[in-house]
Each structure stands twice: as structure tokens, then as C-alpha cells.
Write a protein that holds these residues in place. Structure first.
Motif, PDB file in Angstrom:
ATOM      1  N   THR A   8      53.319  -7.598 -86.230  1.00 23.71           N
ATOM      2  CA  THR A   8      51.958  -7.254 -86.660  1.00 23.71           C
ATOM      3  C   THR A   8      50.985  -8.384 -86.350  1.00 23.71           C
ATOM      4  O   THR A   8      49.848  -8.147 -85.923  1.00 23.71           O
ATOM      5  N   THR A   9      51.439  -9.627 -86.567  1.00 27.08           N
ATOM      6  CA  THR A   9      50.596 -10.780 -86.236  1.00 27.08           C
ATOM      7  C   THR A   9      50.227 -10.779 -84.759  1.00 27.08           C
ATOM      8  O   THR A   9      49.052 -10.963 -84.387  1.00 27.08           O
ATOM      9  N   LEU A  10      51.201 -10.583 -83.901  1.00 31.24           N
ATOM     10  CA  LEU A  10      50.939 -10.566 -82.464  1.00 31.24           C
ATOM     11  C   LEU A  10      49.962  -9.453 -82.096  1.00 31.24           C
ATOM     12  O   LEU A  10      49.105  -9.626 -81.226  1.00 31.24           O
ATOM     13  N   PHE A  11      50.068  -8.301 -82.772  1.00 34.57           N
ATOM     14  CA  PHE A  11      49.197  -7.170 -82.463  1.00 34.57           C
ATOM     15  C   PHE A  11      47.753  -7.447 -82.864  1.00 34.57           C
ATOM     16  O   PHE A  11      46.825  -7.264 -82.068  1.00 34.57           O
ATOM     17  N   VAL A  12      47.539  -7.919 -84.101  1.00 33.73           N
ATOM     18  CA  VAL A  12      46.150  -8.084 -84.561  1.00 33.73           C
ATOM     19  C   VAL A  12      45.478  -9.280 -83.900  1.00 33.73           C
ATOM     20  O   VAL A  12      44.266  -9.258 -83.663  1.00 33.73           O
ATOM     21  N   ILE A  13      46.232 -10.323 -83.593  1.00 38.45           N
ATOM     22  CA  ILE A  13      45.627 -11.500 -82.958  1.00 38.45           C
ATOM     23  C   ILE A  13      45.211 -11.173 -81.525  1.00 38.45           C
ATOM     24  O   ILE A  13      44.188 -11.657 -81.034  1.00 38.45           O
ATOM     25  N   HIS A  14      45.981 -10.334 -80.849  1.00 39.11           N
ATOM     26  CA  HIS A  14      45.707 -10.006 -79.442  1.00 39.11           C
ATOM     27  C   HIS A  14      45.149  -8.588 -79.296  1.00 39.11           C
ATOM     28  O   HIS A  14      45.282  -7.968 -78.235  1.00 39.11           O
ATOM     29  N   ALA A  15      44.513  -8.102 -80.352  1.00 44.41           N
ATOM     30  CA  ALA A  15      44.044  -6.706 -80.348  1.00 44.41           C
ATOM     31  C   ALA A  15      43.051  -6.432 -79.234  1.00 44.41           C
ATOM     32  O   ALA A  15      43.054  -5.342 -78.648  1.00 44.41           O
ATOM     33  N   ASN A  16      42.178  -7.377 -78.899  1.00 50.14           N
ATOM     34  CA  ASN A  16      41.224  -7.182 -77.797  1.00 50.14           C
ATOM     35  C   ASN A  16      41.930  -6.908 -76.488  1.00 50.14           C
ATOM     36  O   ASN A  16      41.607  -5.956 -75.754  1.00 50.14           O
ATOM     37  N   LEU A  17      42.902  -7.765 -76.156  1.00 48.24           N
ATOM     38  CA  LEU A  17      43.630  -7.605 -74.895  1.00 48.24           C
ATOM     39  C   LEU A  17      44.467  -6.342 -74.901  1.00 48.24           C
ATOM     40  O   LEU A  17      44.588  -5.655 -73.865  1.00 48.24           O
ATOM     41  N   ILE A  18      45.059  -6.017 -76.041  1.00 47.37           N
ATOM     42  CA  ILE A  18      45.883  -4.805 -76.131  1.00 47.37           C
ATOM     43  C   ILE A  18      45.018  -3.555 -75.969  1.00 47.37           C
ATOM     44  O   ILE A  18      45.406  -2.597 -75.276  1.00 47.37           O
ATOM     45  N   ARG A  19      43.827  -3.559 -76.592  1.00 42.22           N
ATOM     46  CA  ARG A  19      42.921  -2.410 -76.423  1.00 42.22           C
ATOM     47  C   ARG A  19      42.560  -2.211 -74.952  1.00 42.22           C
ATOM     48  O   ARG A  19      42.598  -1.086 -74.430  1.00 42.22           O
ATOM     49  N   ASP A  20      42.224  -3.293 -74.256  1.00 40.99           N
ATOM     50  CA  ASP A  20      41.863  -3.183 -72.839  1.00 40.99           C
ATOM     51  C   ASP A  20      43.050  -2.719 -72.011  1.00 40.99           C
ATOM     52  O   ASP A  20      42.873  -1.942 -71.050  1.00 40.99           O
ATOM     53  N   GLN A  21      44.244  -3.164 -72.357  1.00 40.40           N
ATOM     54  CA  GLN A  21      45.424  -2.749 -71.596  1.00 40.40           C
ATOM     55  C   GLN A  21      45.740  -1.272 -71.821  1.00 40.40           C
ATOM     56  O   GLN A  21      46.108  -0.562 -70.885  1.00 40.40           O
ATOM     57  N   THR A  77      36.575 -17.533 -81.374  1.00 37.88           N
ATOM     58  CA  THR A  77      37.395 -17.662 -80.164  1.00 37.88           C
ATOM     59  C   THR A  77      38.223 -16.408 -79.908  1.00 37.88           C
ATOM     60  O   THR A  77      38.707 -16.218 -78.792  1.00 37.88           O
ATOM     61  N   LEU A  78      38.382 -15.548 -80.924  1.00 38.01           N
ATOM     62  CA  LEU A  78      39.137 -14.303 -80.738  1.00 38.01           C
ATOM     63  C   LEU A  78      38.224 -13.113 -80.460  1.00 38.01           C
ATOM     64  O   LEU A  78      38.625 -12.156 -79.803  1.00 38.01           O
ATOM     65  N   GLY A  79      37.021 -13.147 -80.998  1.00 36.30           N
ATOM     66  CA  GLY A  79      36.127 -12.002 -80.858  1.00 36.30           C
ATOM     67  C   GLY A  79      36.456 -10.870 -81.805  1.00 36.30           C
ATOM     68  O   GLY A  79      36.004  -9.731 -81.610  1.00 36.30           O
ATOM     69  N   LEU A  80      37.221 -11.154 -82.845  1.00 38.86           N
ATOM     70  CA  LEU A  80      37.584 -10.163 -83.857  1.00 38.86           C
ATOM     71  C   LEU A  80      38.076 -10.892 -85.095  1.00 38.86           C
ATOM     72  O   LEU A  80      38.317 -12.098 -85.064  1.00 38.86           O
ATOM     73  N   ASP A  81      38.240 -10.157 -86.173  1.00 41.00           N
ATOM     74  CA  ASP A  81      38.763 -10.711 -87.413  1.00 41.00           C
ATOM     75  C   ASP A  81      40.148 -10.122 -87.661  1.00 41.00           C
ATOM     76  O   ASP A  81      40.276  -8.972 -88.088  1.00 41.00           O
ATOM     77  N   PRO A  82      41.216 -10.873 -87.391  1.00 39.21           N
ATOM     78  CA  PRO A  82      42.562 -10.319 -87.565  1.00 39.21           C
ATOM     79  C   PRO A  82      42.872  -9.966 -89.015  1.00 39.21           C
ATOM     80  O   PRO A  82      43.656  -9.025 -89.266  1.00 39.21           O
ATOM     81  N   ASP A  83      42.290 -10.683 -89.969  1.00 30.47           N
ATOM     82  CA  ASP A  83      42.536 -10.362 -91.381  1.00 30.47           C
ATOM     83  C   ASP A  83      41.999  -8.975 -91.718  1.00 30.47           C
ATOM     84  O   ASP A  83      42.635  -8.221 -92.472  1.00 30.47           O
ATOM     85  N   TYR A  84      40.835  -8.634 -91.177  1.00 37.10           N
ATOM     86  CA  TYR A  84      40.278  -7.305 -91.419  1.00 37.10           C
ATOM     87  C   TYR A  84      41.178  -6.229 -90.816  1.00 37.10           C
ATOM     88  O   TYR A  84      41.481  -5.216 -91.460  1.00 37.10           O
ATOM     89  N   LEU A  85      41.603  -6.432 -89.579  1.00 36.42           N
ATOM     90  CA  LEU A  85      42.448  -5.433 -88.923  1.00 36.42           C
ATOM     91  C   LEU A  85      43.750  -5.216 -89.675  1.00 36.42           C
ATOM     92  O   LEU A  85      44.279  -4.098 -89.708  1.00 36.42           O
ATOM     93  N   TRP A  86      44.263  -6.270 -90.289  1.00 38.39           N
ATOM     94  CA  TRP A  86      45.573  -6.187 -90.943  1.00 38.39           C
ATOM     95  C   TRP A  86      45.466  -5.720 -92.390  1.00 38.39           C
ATOM     96  O   TRP A  86      46.189  -4.819 -92.821  1.00 38.39           O
ATOM     97  N   HIS A  87      44.544  -6.296 -93.156  1.00 36.15           N
ATOM     98  CA  HIS A  87      44.574  -6.110 -94.603  1.00 36.15           C
ATOM     99  C   HIS A  87      43.562  -5.106 -95.129  1.00 36.15           C
ATOM    100  O   HIS A  87      43.679  -4.695 -96.294  1.00 36.15           O
ATOM    101  N   ASN A  88      42.574  -4.736 -94.337  1.00 36.26           N
ATOM    102  CA  ASN A  88      41.667  -3.699 -94.795  1.00 36.26           C
ATOM    103  C   ASN A  88      42.419  -2.370 -94.891  1.00 36.26           C
ATOM    104  O   ASN A  88      43.124  -1.976 -93.965  1.00 36.26           O
ATOM    105  N   GLN A  89      42.255  -1.675 -96.013  1.00 31.00           N
ATOM    106  CA  GLN A  89      43.062  -0.480 -96.283  1.00 31.00           C
ATOM    107  C   GLN A  89      42.749   0.697 -95.375  1.00 31.00           C
ATOM    108  O   GLN A  89      43.514   1.670 -95.348  1.00 31.00           O
ATOM    109  N   THR A  90      41.637   0.626 -94.633  1.00 31.15           N
ATOM    110  CA  THR A  90      41.303   1.729 -93.722  1.00 31.15           C
ATOM    111  C   THR A  90      41.358   1.301 -92.259  1.00 31.15           C
ATOM    112  O   THR A  90      41.011   2.101 -91.386  1.00 31.15           O
TER     113      THR A  90
END
Length: 549
Positions: free
Chosen positions: A262-275, A317-330
Motif C-alpha cells: 500500500t505504501t508503494l502504491f500511494v507514494i507512486h500514485a502519480n506514476l501508476i496513474r499515468d502508466q 516533491t510528490l505532487g500528492l498527499d499519500p496520507d489522504y490517499l491511504w487514510h481518507n475513508q472515501t
């Protein structure tokens, strides 16, 4: 001769007396700084993962994993609460270990003198530098702040200090002194302390591997068969004592299996979305339905935009908030968990699939991400040194109350009366706790260290290359150069591990490295002084000849 020796001995007494008086004063003032603060520990949103195993055991349930946290630090909390039945024992114990870490730093510095035969930096100057380094570490606010928290960072300085000390002792005993029994004993200590450090703080896994490198060389030594057997057996027992309990505790903790993917997914979510978008556009052969991937692509893009809009500068430096992607209930992690249901292994397989896919399809962008993260630490002002003037503890205690005062947590801690008292005192401190002041006498040295981290590293690298290439300098300064590079490598591999998996924009990943950052810089300063004095010593004999001509 007897009179000269006696005079020299008498001349050393004033300096030794001043030195040990200084040591006593430094540790006394450091203890006053620590124990003058409130002794109730500070909680945060991650605290429950470390505290709840101890509370469950103390209230009659089973000790086990919570949220994928290793068992060692929760076990440490359990033993303290079981013995003293007071949460203040946690802070007292961690403050004591912080003072011990300062003492070990001083011992490490003094022992390292063996790496230079006939050092040109005098004993008084060498001891003075070691005492200065110890004072900076003990007076800095960030180690004290860590010691007040219910987090493994509160004991990391102690664990790091022990690890560095036994590595240096092993290196000296094995490579320089040829002491077989001592080499085996310290080698086992290196293995145990390295595994313990990596278990308590997983971001130090690569640090532990670096620390084990000198021990690995031991097994290539000829004619030390029984010593190799003893060290190998001790290493196996150490690994079993620390890794087997963790294996059994983690089997029933689902988060232990999902945390890293899950950590790898949310930290690299930008690159994964583009891929994912590229895979859909190019009709790539992938083991997931196109309609479902299109849905994931849309949802992931929307959640990334929401996360960045909420905190545009927090994770720049990430262009996103990994805590939001992981812990926000929606957000996206919660959505994917619902879609995969109880099939946790399939969810983790999806996370891993796309993490490794961006490495194959977008290696340059992944490397750029790593470089950006590394540049956070290797900046003109090294962020390992917190130079803030003040830390308001009311904010810290208020966050602790908010973190633990939830309905689910309350059902557990209300069953243990020391926890009820701890929460009550924390609520009072959230209103009237003091402000921790970091005075100018410590902020200025920290600022100098922050500004000189990179210059000292670069100079040490250049001089090490010179020392290794010249035989005479290699004999005299080679081991000190190797020691400097070894301690600096602790920073390199720690930052690299976090850069690959996580982000260094979490300040704790950076400031927890202060101990070996400080030690590396002082070793580098000593090395540069030894090198400069040697160059000066070589130049002196030629001066009379030059002037006579």
C-alpha cells in the motif's frame, strides 16, 4: 628521564581534571534539560499501533501485532508499564537511554583513535572535539523531543549508538589488533544490534546491512575456523531471537502483509496513474480487465487531485498527499479495499504489479523521484539538524488527546487505570504545557553543522581518494578514511531506502539520522585535520633549504 616523565604526567593532570569536569557538567545539564520537562509521554496518530499490544496484554488479552508494527518496541512499552504501572516511566526510560547514547558517543569517539597510528592531532584536542560532539547531541532539542514520544524514534539514538560502537570495536579488534575472542564477541553484538535496529525502525534495513559488511569480511579470513563457527552460531541465535517471534506475531496481522504494497502504491500514485492510462491507450496485455482499469484510472486521478488541492505544499516533491490517499475513508485505498473485499492477496498483487511495472516502463521517472527525495537531505542546509527556536508542547499534547480519544481506543485504555490517569494528565498538559526552548548556544552549532555537512563530505571524499592512492598515507590514514566513509554511508543508504519506498518529506525520516550525521561530520573534521597536519609536517623540512638558497 624520570623527572621528564614525572613532569609530563603532572602536566596532564590539569587537562584531565578539566576534561572530566566538563563531561560531568555536560551530562548533568543534559539530564536537567530532559527531566525538567513534563514526564508524561506524547502520543500521535501512529501511537496506537505501538501501545495497544501492551494495553491488551495488561488487561488480560493476548499480546500481538497492531497495524503492522514490529513487536519489539510494543514489548518494551509492556515491560515498562508492567513494572511501574505509570506511563511516565516510558519518558524516564527513554530520557535515560538518550543520555546513555551520549555516553556511548563519547566512548566511540575515544575508541576510534586506534585507527590512526601516531596521530598528529593531540589527545587534548581529540578529547575536546569528542566532548563538543557529545554536548551538541545531548543539548539539541530534536533527540529530546523524540525521547518524549511513544514512538520507536524515542530509542533509536540509543540503538544507533550501540550499533556504531560495536561496529567500530569489531573493526578495531579484528582488522587492527587480531584479537580473536573479542572479534567474535563484538561480531555477534554487531549482528544482534543491526537486526534489532532494523526491526525497531524498518527505514534502517539498509543501514543494518552496511553495518554487517565488516562482519561479512570476517568469514573470508583464513585459519579462523572455530571463530567463524562461533560467530556464525551467535549470529544465527541472534536472528532467531528477533525474527522468529516477529514471524509468528505478524501471521494474524493483516496490515503486516498490506503495509508495504500500500505504501508503494500511494507514494507512486502519480506514476501508476499515468502508466494505467498508457496501458489502456496502447491496449497492453495486462492481467486486469480494461473496464475495471478505466474505472481505477478515473478514480485514482480524481483522488490525487483532491489530495494535492488540500495540501499543495505539504508533499511538494510528490505532487500528492499519500496520507489522504491511504487514510481518507472515501479515497482510493478505501475504494480498492471494498472492491477486492476479503481477497487481500489479490489487492497486494495489484499494488506490486503496478509498482514493478513503472520500474520497467518508466525507469527514468522513478529514478528522478528518488533523486528528488535524496536532494531533500543532501541540500545546502542538511535537515537532519532541527534549528527551530521553540517547540510548543501544548500542541503536541493536544494531538495526543485527539489521537487516543476515539471510541474504539477508549474501550481498551479505560480498562487500565494507569492509562486513564495518563489521558487525564495529557488533557491538562494540552492546555498548560511549557514551550521547549532551543537556546542560541545550541542553535548556532547546529546551523554550522547543517551548513558544513555537504562541504565536509566532499572534502572527505577527495582526501580519502588521495589517501587510498598513496601507500604511505594509506598506512597512516587509510583506516580513518574508511571509518569516515562507513559512517557517512549510514546516511546515504538510509536516505536511499526511504527515497525508493517512501518520501523524505516526513521530517522524522530525516531528523532521526542526526546521531550518525553528527558523528560522520566530526570524524570527517578529525580526518581533515590529520591530513592537513601531515601535509604541514612534510613541508617543514624543506623550508630551511629553500630559504638558504
Amino acid at each position: 628521564m624520570p623527572s621528564n616523565s614525572s613532569g609530563h604526567t603532572i602536566g596532564r593532570w590539569p587537562w584531565r581534571s578539566c576534561y572530566w569536569s566538563g563531561v560531568a557538567a555536560v551530562f548533568a545539564w543534559a539530564a536537567w534539560q530532559r527531566f525538567g520537562l513534563p514526564l508524561d509521554p506524547i502520543a500521535d496518530p501512529d501511537t496506537w499501533g505501538y501501545l495497544s499490544p501492551a494495553l491488551r496484554k495488561l488487561t488480560g488479552a493476548e499480546f500481538g501485532h497492531t497495524y503492522g508494527r514490529n513487536f519489539i518496541y510494543p514489548g518494551f512499552l509492556f515491560l515498562l508499564l508492567r513494572a511501574f504501572r505509570d506511563f511516565r516511566a516510558i519518558t524516564v526510560a527513554q530520557h535515560f537511554l538518550g543520555l546513555v547514547a551520549g555516553g556511548v558517543l563519547l566512548l566511540t569517539w575515544r575508541r576510534a583513535r586506534v585507527f590512526v597510528p601516531n596521530p598528529r592531532v593531540g589527545r587534548a584536542w581529540h578529547d575536546g572535539l569528542g566532548l563538543l560532539a557529545t554536548g551538541i547531541f545531548l543539548f539539541a532539542s530534536e533527540p529530546i523531543h523524540f525521547e518524549t514520544q511513544i514512538r520507536p524514534e524515542g530509542v533509536c539514538a540509543f540503538l544507533i549508538s550501540v550499533n556504531v560502537y560495536v561496529v567500530i570495536q569489531f573493526t578495531a579488534c579484528f582488522f587492527l589488533e587480531g584479537r580473536r575472542a573479542a572479534s567474535v564477541a563484538y561480531g555477534i553484538a554487531v549482528v544482534f544490534s543491526s537486526i534489532l535496529l532494523a526491526s525497531v525502525k524498518p527505514s534502517f534495513v539498509l543501514v543494518a546491512i552496511v553495518a554487517l559488511l565488516p562482519v561479512g569480511i570476517f568469514f573470508f579470513r583464513r585459519n579462523w575456523f572455530w571463530q567463524k563457527m562461533a560467530l556464525g552460531g551467535g549470529a544465527a541465535v541472534s536472528a532467531a531471537l528477533l525474527l522468529l517471534p516477529e514471524h509468528f506475531f505478524s501471521r494474524n496481522d493483516q496490515v503486516s502483509h498490506t503495509f508495504l504494497p500500500t505504501t508503494l502504491f500511494v507514494i507512486h500514485a502519480n506514476l501508476i496513474r499515468d502508466q494505467i492510462a498508457d496501458d489502456l491507450q496502447q491496449s497492453a496485455k495486462i492481467p486486469y480487465p480494461r473496464d475495471w482499469l478505466r474505472h481505477v484510472d478515473t478514480a485514482l486521478g480524481a483522488e490525487i487531485a483532491k489530495s494535492f488541492a488540500a495540501w499543495p505544499k505539504h508533499f511538494s516533491t510528490l505532487g500528492l498527499d499519500p496520507d489522504y490517499l491511504w487514510h481518507n475513508q472515501t479515497s482510493i485505498v478505501a475504494q480498492l479495499q471494498k472492491e477486492f473485499g476479503s481477497n487481500v492477496s489479490a489487492l497486494c498483487a495489484f499494488y506490486r504489479f503496478y509498482y514493478w511495472r513503472i520500474w520497467r516502463k518508466r525507469p527514468v521517472l522513478v529514478v528522478k523521484k528518488i533523486v528528488r527525495q535524496m536532494s531533500i537531505f543532501y541540500a545546502p542546509m542538511c535537515p537532519a539538524y532541527n534549528r527551530a527556536k521553540a517547540l510548543p508542547l501544548t500542541n503536541e499534547y493536544n494531538r495526543g488527546v485527539t489521537s487516543l480519544d476515539t471510541q474504539h481506543y477508549r474501550q481498551i485504555w479505560t480498562a487500565y487505570w494507569p492509562a486513564v490517569g495518563f489521558i487525564s494528565r495529557t488533557q491538562l498538559l494540552a492546555r498548560n504545557a511549557p514551550v521547549v526552548q532551543q537556546r542560541g548556544y545550541i542553535r548556532k552549532p547546529l546551523g554550522v553543522l547543517a551548513a558544513t555537512y555537504l562541504p565536509l563530505l566532499l572534502i572527505a571524499l577527495a582526501l580519502s581518494a588521495v589517501a587510498f592512492m598513496q601507500e604511505e598515507r594509506r598506512r597512516r590514514l587509510g583506516w580513518l578514511a574508511a571509518l569516515v566513509l562507513l559512517v557517512y554511508s549510514y546516511n546515504v543508504v538510509s536516505c536511499f531506502e526511504v527515497a525508493v519506498i517512501q518520501t523524505l518529506q516526513y521530517p522524522r525520516f530525516v531528523t532521526v539520522q542526526m546521531y550518525f550525521s553528527l558523528l560522520a561530520q566530526f570524524f570527517a573534521l578529525w580526518f581533515i585535520l590529520e591530513f592537513a597536519l601531515e601535509v604541514r609536517g612534510r613541508a617543514k623540512p624543506s623550508l630551511p633549504n629553500t630559504s638558504s638558497r
